[in-house]
Design a protein around this motif. Structure first.
Motif, mmCIF file in Angstrom:
data_model
loop_
_atom_site.group_PDB
_atom_site.id
_atom_site.type_symbol
_atom_site.label_atom_id
_atom_site.label_comp_id
_atom_site.label_asym_id
_atom_site.label_seq_id
_atom_site.Cartn_x
_atom_site.Cartn_y
_atom_site.Cartn_z
ATOM 1 N N ARG A 118 0.812 -1.208 0.000
ATOM 2 C CA ARG A 118 0.000 0.000 0.000
ATOM 3 C C ARG A 118 0.852 1.268 0.000
ATOM 4 O O ARG A 118 0.312 2.380 -0.033
ATOM 5 C CB ARG A 118 -0.905 0.015 1.247
ATOM 6 N N TRP A 119 2.156 1.104 0.053
ATOM 7 C CA TRP A 119 3.032 2.273 0.108
ATOM 8 C C TRP A 119 3.065 3.019 -1.215
ATOM 9 O O TRP A 119 2.855 2.450 -2.290
ATOM 10 C CB TRP A 119 4.446 1.853 0.482
ATOM 11 N N THR A 120 3.380 4.300 -1.119
ATOM 12 C CA THR A 120 3.590 5.126 -2.305
ATOM 13 C C THR A 120 4.977 4.841 -2.875
ATOM 14 O O THR A 120 5.833 4.237 -2.203
ATOM 15 C CB THR A 120 3.498 6.606 -1.938
ATOM 16 N N PRO A 121 5.248 5.284 -4.109
ATOM 17 C CA PRO A 121 6.595 5.111 -4.668
ATOM 18 C C PRO A 121 7.680 5.698 -3.773
ATOM 19 O O PRO A 121 8.753 5.104 -3.625
ATOM 20 C CB PRO A 121 6.514 5.839 -6.010
ATOM 21 N N ALA A 122 7.399 6.842 -3.150
ATOM 22 C CA ALA A 122 8.400 7.468 -2.274
ATOM 23 C C ALA A 122 8.673 6.609 -1.049
ATOM 24 O O ALA A 122 9.823 6.487 -0.599
ATOM 25 C CB ALA A 122 7.931 8.859 -1.856
ATOM 26 N N GLU A 123 7.629 5.997 -0.479
ATOM 27 C CA GLU A 123 7.806 5.148 0.696
ATOM 28 C C GLU A 123 8.569 3.876 0.342
ATOM 29 O O GLU A 123 9.417 3.406 1.124
ATOM 30 C CB GLU A 123 6.445 4.819 1.301
ATOM 31 N N VAL A 124 8.275 3.315 -0.819
ATOM 32 C CA VAL A 124 9.017 2.132 -1.273
ATOM 33 C C VAL A 124 10.490 2.469 -1.456
ATOM 34 O O VAL A 124 11.379 1.732 -1.017
ATOM 35 C CB VAL A 124 8.423 1.581 -2.588
ATOM 36 N N ALA A 125 10.755 3.614 -2.095
ATOM 37 C CA ALA A 125 12.141 4.044 -2.317
ATOM 38 C C ALA A 125 12.858 4.258 -0.992
ATOM 39 O O ALA A 125 14.053 3.950 -0.859
ATOM 40 C CB ALA A 125 12.165 5.325 -3.142
ATOM 41 N N TYR A 126 12.133 4.781 0.003
ATOM 42 C CA TYR A 126 12.734 4.966 1.328
ATOM 43 C C TYR A 126 13.224 3.641 1.895
ATOM 44 O O TYR A 126 14.355 3.533 2.388
ATOM 45 C CB TYR A 126 11.722 5.594 2.297
ATOM 46 N N ALA A 127 12.375 2.599 1.833
ATOM 47 C CA ALA A 127 12.757 1.294 2.378
ATOM 48 C C ALA A 127 13.941 0.708 1.623
ATOM 49 O O ALA A 127 14.871 0.153 2.231
ATOM 50 C CB ALA A 127 11.566 0.339 2.336
ATOM 51 N N LEU A 128 13.929 0.815 0.289
ATOM 52 C CA LEU A 128 15.030 0.279 -0.506
ATOM 53 C C LEU A 128 16.348 0.964 -0.163
ATOM 54 O O LEU A 128 17.396 0.309 -0.050
ATOM 55 C CB LEU A 128 14.728 0.461 -1.992
ATOM 56 N N ALA A 129 16.284 2.286 0.003
ATOM 57 C CA ALA A 129 17.494 3.019 0.351
ATOM 58 C C ALA A 129 17.938 2.712 1.771
ATOM 59 O O ALA A 129 19.129 2.569 2.050
ATOM 60 C CB ALA A 129 17.253 4.521 0.184
ATOM 61 N N PRO A 144 3.300 -0.355 -11.487
ATOM 62 C CA PRO A 144 3.147 1.110 -11.533
ATOM 63 C C PRO A 144 3.779 1.814 -10.343
ATOM 64 O O PRO A 144 4.361 2.898 -10.494
ATOM 65 C CB PRO A 144 1.628 1.299 -11.554
ATOM 66 N N THR A 145 3.689 1.211 -9.165
ATOM 67 C CA THR A 145 4.326 1.802 -7.985
ATOM 68 C C THR A 145 5.833 1.830 -8.149
ATOM 69 O O THR A 145 6.491 2.848 -7.889
ATOM 70 C CB THR A 145 3.959 1.004 -6.720
ATOM 71 N N ALA A 146 6.400 0.704 -8.575
ATOM 72 C CA ALA A 146 7.852 0.622 -8.750
ATOM 73 C C ALA A 146 8.342 1.601 -9.799
ATOM 74 O O ALA A 146 9.379 2.258 -9.633
ATOM 75 C CB ALA A 146 8.255 -0.801 -9.118
ATOM 76 N N GLN A 147 7.606 1.727 -10.885
ATOM 77 C CA GLN A 147 8.021 2.620 -11.958
ATOM 78 C C GLN A 147 7.832 4.083 -11.582
ATOM 79 O O GLN A 147 8.401 4.970 -12.223
ATOM 80 C CB GLN A 147 7.248 2.292 -13.235
ATOM 81 N N GLY A 148 7.052 4.328 -10.537
ATOM 82 C CA GLY A 148 6.859 5.699 -10.081
ATOM 83 C C GLY A 148 7.944 6.201 -9.153
ATOM 84 O O GLY A 148 7.943 7.371 -8.771
ATOM 85 N N MET A 149 8.890 5.310 -8.776
ATOM 86 C CA MET A 149 9.974 5.721 -7.886
ATOM 87 C C MET A 149 10.956 6.628 -8.607
ATOM 88 O O MET A 149 11.263 6.427 -9.787
ATOM 89 C CB MET A 149 10.736 4.502 -7.356
#
Length: 547
Positions: A118-129, A144-149
């Motif tokens: 349910r996370w936004t692209p920004a939240e996903v990117a935060y976890a990855l980083a 779509p979420t991944a591509q929005g990062m």
């Protein structure tokens, strides 16, 4: 003498099994080399090679096929350059392919990082980083979420596509790599090896990565199975997302005993009911909001689920009206309340619900049960000192299932594990017989005029009104009292009730200072992917409420 999986699966001689389990957990938790996440998979392959392991839609595979795909997926990951200890993030809905990838990560010695869908692209990117993920695997639903990062993830060198059509630009087709790979041997990691980084919901700021070792998760599974049987004939519907320890743990538990995992991509009540009926589901792990939605499904008939044997719930308090409604709807089903959290690798206490009238009318029905075999629980004051029975305080937990710490957060880890106990942040009380009562999150407690009000108690009072479907209680600013109790209410379809009527209803059941000063009616409550009410979102939108 170690606790054998055979004894757990058969669940014969429970007192003997519990004693053996305790010996293993306490005496061998850090030395038993069989405590790795795929150990149960090997056992299921030996005992049930042709039994159905996973079901996703019309696709079915046996344990023989699952083990082969896991070994070849692990081989493909290693061939792509991923080394033991590197982080593999997975952004996907529940499916057989996600099960394979999570198990393959453990097989290859990687650290799996299932990400909140349910996370936004920004939240996903935060976890990855934050966890310096080396690889990210994405399915069609979350692409779509991944591509929005945004770009700017220097550690992320591999992007893998989990679908079976053409891979999007910049993504490698994982299925193609798996098909061409040869199986490799399981690394069989040591118990203290980091197995997973599971991020918390971030309700108090940025999400924290909870570090769970192979031994943590294994101890949780063994301890829970010694308390709650997990027979190999069970067909489980994975409704909880596998980025949550409840979903991840239930999947691991099934592969340990040779059970069947049926997946649905998300909790859609009508689809869940149809899938349960079609696949003969015996076992369901849900949160109270899911149970509410299931019972409210138009045309829902519990008689259409004749093979359902057990419902476990946790993650949030259940109101007594909802529990009693569920017990009436499913007279032949066992209900079990479990309490735990990400930091404890899932459940640390259990309460089987008795249908004895004396139990149903007792205070104990509100309990979260007693400590399981993989945990020790106490109620403590702000200094960590144990409090007498019947005294409110913070719930502390210790044992082999408690996390290693928070990824990259030494100070947060030090505070959370101060004195050798996990400080849960949950408020509770324990009776003289060791039964735990979870009152509410300490941070959710409303302090009005110097009095502590626990939202769960107020929510139970409000939802006992026959017109109310769901309720969430929060504190809002008040000039005189500091905070005032505010209730956000969802009514049942076709029902109407006024704030004045609800106020009178509550005043007849709980103390006046606990009763909501204001009421707000909505069509629905914001729910996380794990099924919890998002009170942080409610606080944002209720700021302007007058008390």
């Amino acid at each position: 003498m170690p606790l054998t999986l055979e004894a757990i699966a058969a669940n014969q001689g429970p007192l003997c099994n519990q004693a053996i389990a305790m010996a293993r957990i306490q005496g061998r938790a850090h030395g038993d080399k069989s405590m790795y996440l795929t150990a149960g998979l090997h056992r299921s392959m030996q005992r049930h090679p042709d039994k159905i392991a996973t079901v996703t839609g019309t696709r079915r595979q046996t344990y023989r096929q699952l083990v082969d795909r896991v070994a070849r997926t692990a081989s493909a990951l290693r061939a792509l350059g991923l080394q033991p200890g590197e982080r593999l993030s997975v952004l996907a809905l529940n499916s057989d392919r996600m099960i394979e990838l999570l198990l393959a990560g453990a097989w290859a010695g990687l650290v799996i990082n299932p990400i909140n869908t349910r996370w936004t692209p920004a939240e996903v990117a935060y976890a990855l980083a934050d966890c310096s993920a080396s690889a990210l695997a994405v399915d069609d639903g979350l692409m779509p979420t991944a591509q929005g990062m945004a770009t700017g993830l220097p550690a992320l060198r591999l992007r893998l596509y989990m679908g079976e059509t053409k891979a999007p630009e910049g993504y490698l087709p994982l299925e193609e790599k798996v098909s061409a790979a040869k199986p490799i041997e399981d690394l069989r990691s040591a118990p203290d090896t980091l197995a997973a980084i599971v991020y918390t919901g971030g309700t108090t700021g940025f999400p924290k990565g909870v570090m769970l070792s192979h031994g943590n998760l294994w101890a949780s599974l063994i301890g829970r199975m010694a308390e709650v049987s997990n027979p190999p004939h069970y067909v489980t519907l994975l409704t909880s997302p596998m980025f949550h320890v409840a979903g991840l743990g239930r999947m691991l538990g099934q592969t340990m005993v040779g059970g069947t995992c049926v997946t649905v991509p998300a909790f859609a009540p009508q689809q869940v009911v149809e899938t349960m009926a079609r696949e003969g589901v015996n076992d369901l792990v849900i949160v109270p909001s899911m149970l509410q939605m299931l019972l409210d499904t138009p045309g829902f008939d519990p008689q259409g689920l004749p093979r359902l044997e057990r419902i476990l719930w946790g993650a949030a308090p259940i109101t007594l009206p909802l529990l009693r409604r569920a017990l009436q709807a499913f007279p032949q089903v066992d209900f079990i309340h479990v309490y735990g959290m990400t930091e404890t690798s899932a459940a640390v206490s259990t309460l089987p619900i008795s249908r004895d009238p004396a139990f149903l009318d007792s205070e104990r029905i509100r309990s979260a049960g007693a400590a399981g075999l993989s945990a020790e629980i106490r109620i403590a004051d702000a200094e960590g000192q144990e409090l007498p029975a019947g005294t409110h305080g913070e719930i502390l937990v210790r044992g082999p299932a408690v996390m290693q710490g928070y990824w990259g957060r030494e100070e947060d880890t030090r505070k959370a594990l101060a004195g050798g106990w996990l400080h849960t942040g949950d408020g509770g009380v324990m009776d003289e017989h060791g039964y735990l009562y979870v009152i509410d999150r300490i941070k959710d407690m409303v302090i009005t005029g110097g009095e502590n009000v626990y939202p769960a108690e107020v929510e139970s009072a409000v939802t006992s009104h026959p017109a109310v479907s769901m309720c969430a209680v929060i504190g809002i600013p008040h000039e005189k009292w500091g905070e005032a109790v505010h209730a956000i209410v969802v009514l049942k379809p076709g029902q109407q009730v006024t704030a004045e009527a609800l106020s009178a209803h509550c005043h007849a059941r709980i103390s006046g200072f606990k009763c909501p000063k204001t009421y707000e009616f909505r069509d629905k409550l914001p729910i996380t992917a794990a099924g919890k009410v998002q009170k942080t979102e409610l606080r944002k939108t209720a700021v302007g409420a007058k008390a």
